[in-house]
Design an enzyme around this catalytic site. Sequence first.
Site, PDB file in Angstrom:
ATOM      1  N   LYS A   1       0.873  -1.174   0.000  1.00  0.00           N
ATOM      2  CA  LYS A   1       0.000   0.000   0.000  1.00  0.00           C
ATOM      3  C   LYS A   1       0.910   1.225   0.000  1.00  0.00           C
ATOM      4  O   LYS A   1       2.079   1.139   0.388  1.00  0.00           O
ATOM      5  CB  LYS A   1      -0.849  -0.016   1.279  1.00  0.00           C
TER       6      LYS A   1
ATOM      7  N   GLY B   1     -22.438   5.145   5.936  1.00  0.00           N
ATOM      8  CA  GLY B   1     -21.546   5.664   4.896  1.00  0.00           C
ATOM      9  C   GLY B   1     -22.049   5.288   3.527  1.00  0.00           C
ATOM     10  O   GLY B   1     -21.997   4.116   3.129  1.00  0.00           O
ATOM     11  N   VAL B   2     -22.602   6.288   2.812  1.00  0.00           N
ATOM     12  CA  VAL B   2     -23.097   6.007   1.456  1.00  0.00           C
ATOM     13  C   VAL B   2     -22.277   6.826   0.456  1.00  0.00           C
ATOM     14  O   VAL B   2     -22.784   7.616  -0.324  1.00  0.00           O
ATOM     15  CB  VAL B   2     -24.621   6.245   1.329  1.00  0.00           C
ATOM     16  N   GLY B   3     -20.951   6.633   0.546  1.00  0.00           N
ATOM     17  CA  GLY B   3     -20.027   7.218  -0.424  1.00  0.00           C
ATOM     18  C   GLY B   3     -19.965   6.294  -1.625  1.00  0.00           C
ATOM     19  O   GLY B   3     -20.993   5.766  -2.076  1.00  0.00           O
ATOM     20  N   ASN B   4     -18.774   6.048  -2.132  1.00  0.00           N
ATOM     21  CA  ASN B   4     -18.661   5.232  -3.343  1.00  0.00           C
ATOM     22  C   ASN B   4     -19.238   3.836  -3.156  1.00  0.00           C
ATOM     23  O   ASN B   4     -20.228   3.471  -3.793  1.00  0.00           O
ATOM     24  CB  ASN B   4     -17.188   5.127  -3.759  1.00  0.00           C
ATOM     25  N   VAL B   5     -18.624   3.053  -2.262  1.00  0.00           N
ATOM     26  CA  VAL B   5     -19.062   1.658  -2.108  1.00  0.00           C
ATOM     27  C   VAL B   5     -20.457   1.591  -1.487  1.00  0.00           C
ATOM     28  O   VAL B   5     -21.321   0.831  -1.940  1.00  0.00           O
ATOM     29  CB  VAL B   5     -18.058   0.857  -1.248  1.00  0.00           C
TER      30      VAL B   5
END
Length: 376
Positions: free
Chosen positions: A109, A211-215
Site C-alpha cells: 500500500k 456511509g453512502v459514499g462510493n461503495v
Amino acid sequence: MGADYMCISCRKKTRAVNTAHNRNKWRRNMDLFEYATELEYGELHLKTNPKTGLRAIVALHNLQNGPAIGGCRFIEYDSTDAALNDVMRLARGMTYKAAITKLPHGGGKSVIIRPPNLTEEQRTAIFEEFGEFVESLGGKYITAEDSGTRVADMDLISQKTDHVLGTSADAGGSGDPSPVTARGVRHGLEAAVKYKYGRDDVDGLRIAVQGVGNVGWYLASELHELGAELIVTDINEEAVQRCVDELDATAVAPDEIFGVDCDIFAPCALGAIINDETLPQLKCDIIAGAANNQLAEERHGELLRQKGILYAPDYAINAGGLIHVAADYAGKDSDWARTETERIFDTMIEIFERADADELPTGVVADRIVEESLFG
Ligand code: NAD
C-alpha cells in the site's frame, strides 16, 4: 505503568499487541524496525521532494505470493508517525486480503501525505513524481485508488509507469473499483443471510448502511433492487438525501446508526466502529460491510460472537475491488472478475462454518486460514 500502544483510529491506549490488532496500533516512541518485525515486514520505501511537496511512503508487507497490488491513500495526517502506521497496517491487510482471495499477489500500500492548501497544479506534480517513485520499484508494487485518490490521479501516474491500475478507459484501465467492491460485499452479505437465516434473498430485510459514499451507494442501490428496506447515515447530507430520494431509504443521524433495530448492519465508512461504546448498542443479527478494520480490537470479535452477531470479516468481504484491479493486471476479462467476486460467498460460508465448529470469532478464523496458507 503507562500504556505502550495507541489505536490510531480510536486513540485508546493499551499495553498489549496481538496478531490481528497491531494493524490498528502504534507504539509511542516506537522502534521502527521492532514494529516492522512485529508486523512481519517486509520493506518500506520513502520519497520526499520539498519542491513539489511530495512525501510518499510505499509499504510492501509480503511479496511471497507475487507483486503487491494496493491503493494509494492521499489524505492529511497529524504526523509522519500516523502516516507510517496507516500505510504499514493497510499493507499488511492487503497481504491478508490477497491471500484469503487466493490471488497471486502480495500485500502493499502507499500513502502520500496531502499538503494543506493543495492546488491542482501541485496535485499534478505530486502524482507524476509519485509515478516515477512507483516505477523505481520495478514492478513489485502496483498502485491503484484509495481514499483521497481518483481515476484522474491514476492517469497521471500512468504517464510515468505501467505499474498502476484503476486508470480510465482512455488510459487503458478499468476505472473505479468501488462497484465491484460493493458487488463482493453483497455476495458476502448474502452468504451471511444464508448462514444465519437459511434464506436465499434479502427481500424485506432491514439493512442499516453507515456511509453512502462510493461503495456504500452502490451497495445500497443493489440491496434496494433486491427488495431490502434501507436505513442510512452519512456525514455528507447530500449523499444521504440521494438515498432517501432514489432508494426510499430512511435517514438517521450518524451516531444513531449503531442502535438501529435491523437485521444487518453494513459499515461502509470508517474503521474501528465496533468498539466498547458501540457494541452494546447493536440490535442487528449480522455485520457485513465494506469498511476496513471494523473491529477496534480483536476481543470485539469474541464479544460479537457471544452476542450472537455474525460478523463477516472485513478484508474477506471487501476484496471485490482488489479482484477487479487484479483482473486488469492479469489481462483477464470482467467475466473472470465477476466469477472470482462471486466466490466471496463461498469463502464467507467456509469462515462461518469453521468459526462455529471451532467456537472462535470469524475474524480469528479468517486470520488463521491466511496464516496457514502463508506461513504454514
Ligand atoms: P468514500 O470516501 O467514497 O465513502 C465513505 C463515506 O463515509 C463518505 O460518504 C463519508 O462522508 C462517510 N463518512 C465518513 N465518516 C462518517 C461517519 N462518522 N458517519 C457516517 N458516514 C461517514 O469511501 P469508499 O471508497 O466508499 O470506501 C468506504 C470504505 O470501504 C472505506 O473504509 C474503505 O477503506 C473501504 N473499502 C473501499 C474499497 C473501494 O473499492 N472503494 C475497497 C475495499 C475497502
